[in-house]
Design an enzyme around this catalytic site. Structure first.
Site, PDB file in Angstrom:
ATOM      1  N   LYS A   1       0.835  -1.115  -0.317  1.00 28.82           N
ATOM      2  CA  LYS A   1       0.080   0.100  -0.230  1.00 28.82           C
ATOM      3  C   LYS A   1       0.489   1.227   0.177  1.00 28.82           C
ATOM      4  O   LYS A   1       0.118   2.046  -0.642  1.00 28.82           O
ATOM      5  CB  LYS A   1      -0.852  -0.087   0.982  1.00 28.82           C
ATOM      6  CG  LYS A   1      -1.671   0.847   1.399  1.00 28.82           C
ATOM      7  CD  LYS A   1      -3.190   1.344   0.133  1.00 28.82           C
ATOM      8  CE  LYS A   1      -3.492   2.898   0.095  1.00 28.82           C
ATOM      9  NZ  LYS A   1      -3.406   3.145   0.754  1.00 28.82           N
TER      10      LYS A   1
ATOM     11  N   GLU B   1       1.207   6.513  -6.865  1.00 26.26           N
ATOM     12  CA  GLU B   1      -0.071   7.275  -6.742  1.00 26.26           C
ATOM     13  C   GLU B   1       0.450   9.069  -6.807  1.00 26.26           C
ATOM     14  O   GLU B   1       0.114   9.949  -7.553  1.00 26.26           O
ATOM     15  CB  GLU B   1      -0.953   7.794  -5.557  1.00 26.26           C
ATOM     16  CG  GLU B   1      -2.181   8.380  -5.290  1.00 26.26           C
ATOM     17  CD  GLU B   1      -2.676   8.180  -4.063  1.00 26.26           C
ATOM     18  OE1 GLU B   1      -3.235   7.095  -3.702  1.00 26.26           O
ATOM     19  OE2 GLU B   1      -2.711   9.221  -3.590  1.00 26.26           O
TER      20      GLU B   1
END
Lengths: 295, 295, 295, 295
Positions: free
Chosen positions: C166, C173
């Site tokens: 993550k 991102e």
């Protein structure tokens, strides 16, 4: 003045020499029987007049902590320990606390100068209380370069400030080196136009904006090996550079040039780049671009 | 509608197919006798109803300019030329002027989609006058992907705007690829902890912030070769990426991520890095750090 | 299946809803009496059938650790705790050890999807033993997006692997966002040439290489505010981005694009840049270049 | 020796002074009647003994080209023109050709030293034939700093090599300044720990790896204004830095540190960042993150 040194590696031994040359009395301890003056830290401490001053010059991290923990059990209240190693500044807070429990004082000293320090003197950045720093001033004056004190020594701030300043010094150093290196490649690449790359660096030593000690070293390197043909473009990095990035991140300071310097070193040590394999794979997928097959 | 295409390479031939499938009449010319429909541009022009519409799909730069110069001598006032190649947007100004002298109209079209365009349709960004763009709309509608027109086609602005937008598209594309690639290396490096790197990329395809078409392609690549063991981390770059940096410089736009992507590709193609040789030489000079001797 | 959730903030409450919609029985605890189902963790645990499954969804760091420490004293051997928060993966090792002392099992789950997760499902990356992950599969299946399990869920590796994946997801991102943002500025800057910047992003949604979910969000944002006139260029950053850089440094992975993204955010939050003040001061010294006086 | 100078701005006038101090005869022409020695270039040329030597010191670009074009019509075969301005090296090829048509020789000279050159001498990098360079040596010797010739002067290569070397010099300079500036911000940010930032820079002047002329200038700036409170972090950039990036791109040389320096300057001049507005808009879309509303 009579001080003790723990750790007589290349740096510690050079410092002992420089301090003795300056007229200080130095007792040094090292695990290596060939260089040590005494048999152990107990003997070292016994040899020093109270209140004592002990300079620690051992590898940063666990070894420095273990030496300081050992000194904490053997020194007396009022004694002063100076860590001159390449410790991370956050370790200084631990070391300070460890010693403070025994009433022992602590100063951290960032030291620059490398193998040139013995003859040129060492650039010093220290952190601690004004009293502790003042007390150790004869040592700092002996170690630092000739010239005005403030041009080779600074009391930068609280405990930790010395190593923090040294860490930043090294971060800057990385980016300075990268700057010259990028320039070198830009010159070297145009050998159709440029016929004397070493001569250009040599000529930058006077009158230009980019003159510096690092430039002089590059001139020296290019004199030995004008095309750097004997050297592989493989570059290690040390803790200070990495810590600089971490502190930048912790303090939200943008450091694009320093980080570029570190990343360039990481890349220089890779046989092949996993990231670039991924980019090649992607291009092959979407564009049918040819890829180089690994052997 | 009946249009002409000059250039029937991979892209041009796919476009001819897609246009014909959409019901348009297409006459194509290519130097390669095996793929051409006519013997030369004169024959091509003779075959087209006036006012003519000619789509140019040849390599960017000198070849595109020579094709357009040739068309300028052969087409008639009121005809329309569309350059669908990967031309630099600054070339569009030249081409527009060249054709305008003969009263010939000009539209530039940036085309995305690569080898997938034949089936998926091509993303189109065009520049020119509203009338010229409107006139060519049946062609654009046939080439672009299914779905609402505005999701696969844009009239971006004046002549040059189409290729400018395409250039920026490719600059973004470089940085997107670099982003996934850096993530790939971060995952791959921790094989002590991470046991299924392809599975992670696969799992990002639904519900995550990073889902994209490029991600799907990377999943596909990792399915074929889970460790990318067959691929070398050697990546070419094309004009658009470089032009993006130049335009960024010309317009004082900071593009750290896009430039990082280009530089990573440059580095990927170097046997050894002159810059890193210089850094290694410097470290050796000031610190006595060991260097790797080139063989 | 009946599970417990600790933490019913925006994410936790959405998850409770999604799990219930999927037919699972959920008992949630939160300090906020308006949203909690039970009065405390003791009541939560009492309500669950053994062996229990408790999903922790509270702010990362000290709060997560204190919740897990509390659960460690109240749960029974064989129970399973899943941390679905944004914890640093290094914390997972601590949490795993803390629970293992009591024979309690542990799985870490990185969760993507933000406010869209309730309807779209959450992208899940988990770390732990095969048995523990299997046991919690009904929960993962309820939370993850529709479609093949492997496209929205991955068992990434050992405990820590979920949050590590993550973290990397978020690092990617950041760089993806920076990529589009640099492209946006390149387009916006040439308003002499480009007349429809929102239209260009809209047109990239089909057929292009850069299509993605983030692109769709940018299209949506530009539809609301075509010139982003209501938004200040001030961007926060969260732990995951910073940790990504730290892990890159720890593992000698070059991440120039991800770090550029973080640094751009740091800069965006500065009223004035101390570094640029220093550069301005330097230019003024050596070149007599005019400087802007601060007010 | 008697030489002519065209252009008596700050740099040209300083050079005239320095050349005269060295015993050379200098006739200077400038459009400004207050500083010129003669009324025009015709008068300048009439005043010089053949074969003539004319040093051009006017703004780079169109002005330099027009001056050289004018000289090409007035000078005689065998005369020598030296362009000492900040011309782009690619312009040198044009200028060389322009003059060669008339049998006039050409040398390009990159000059460093800024406002300090009058007293310290100017660092010189020149390009041209060995004969032409040799012929102008008395001028170079008068302009360059005291000390060994090769430490302040280099014949770098063919015509263009002087300005290319100067361009690279400036690219390096940008990155060196950025390096110190990033270090400055890292120190300044930790005022809880660091109490004497100017003192640290001062102390780096002797014995450290980062000592340089730029460091001395920064020390000087910090002496005047220890917190740089009077200076805004707004930094211009000049042609050389931008050209360096373009040449890097043209030659596939990775220059992450130099480009970071340029981009930092671009950013320093923005009221608000369009790119960061886009990132803020994206975060707001996917995470519901609060955005700062523009006023």
């Amino acid at each position: 003045m009579h001080i003790g040194i723990v750790g007589l590696g290349k740096m510690g031994a050079n410092m002992r020499d420089r301090l003795r040359t300056a007229g200080l009395t130095v007792t040094g301890y090292d695990r290596n029987p060939e260089v040590t003056d005494v048999a152990g830290t107990a003997e070292l401490i016994a040899a020093l007049p109270a209140p004592r001053l002990v300079w620690v010059m051992v590898p940063a991290g666990a070894i420095t902590t273990s030496v300081i923990a050992d000194l904490a059990t053997k020194l007396s209240p009022g004694d002063l320990v100076i860590d001159g190693g390449n410790s991370r500044f956050t370790d200084d807070f631990t070391h300070e606390a460890l010693l403070a429990e025994q009433g022992i004082h602590y100063v951290d000293a960032g030291v620059s100068g490398g193998i040139w320090g013995l003859t040129n003197g060492f650039g010093l950045m220290v952190g601690g209380s004004a009293e502790d720093v003042e007390r150790a001033m004869p040592v700092f004056d002996a170690l630092r370069p000739e010239g005005p004190r403030e041009e080779g020594f600074v009391h930068a701030g609280k405990v930790g400030a010395g190593h923090y300043a040294k860490m930043v010094h090294n971060g800057i150093e990385y980016a300075l080196m990268q700057a010259y290196a990028e320039g070198y490649e830009l010159l070297e690449k145009r050998d159709d136009l440029i016929h004397d790359v070493p001569g250009i660096f040599t000529a930058w030593q006077r009158g230009t904006v980019v003159r510096s000690w690092l430039l002089e070293l590059l001139v020296r390197a290019l004199k030995d090996d004008p095309q750097l043909g004997d050297i592989e473009g493989y570059v290690e990095d040390s803790g200070e550079g990495r810590w600089t990035i971490e502190e930048a991140i912790n303090n939200a300071v943008p450091v694009p040039a320093i980080s570029a310097s570190i990343f360039a070193r990481f890349t220089s040590r890779q046989e092949d780049s996993p990231a670039m394999k991924a980019v090649a794979a992607l291009r092959n997928q979407f564009g049918g671009h040819a890829i180089k097959k690994a052997d």
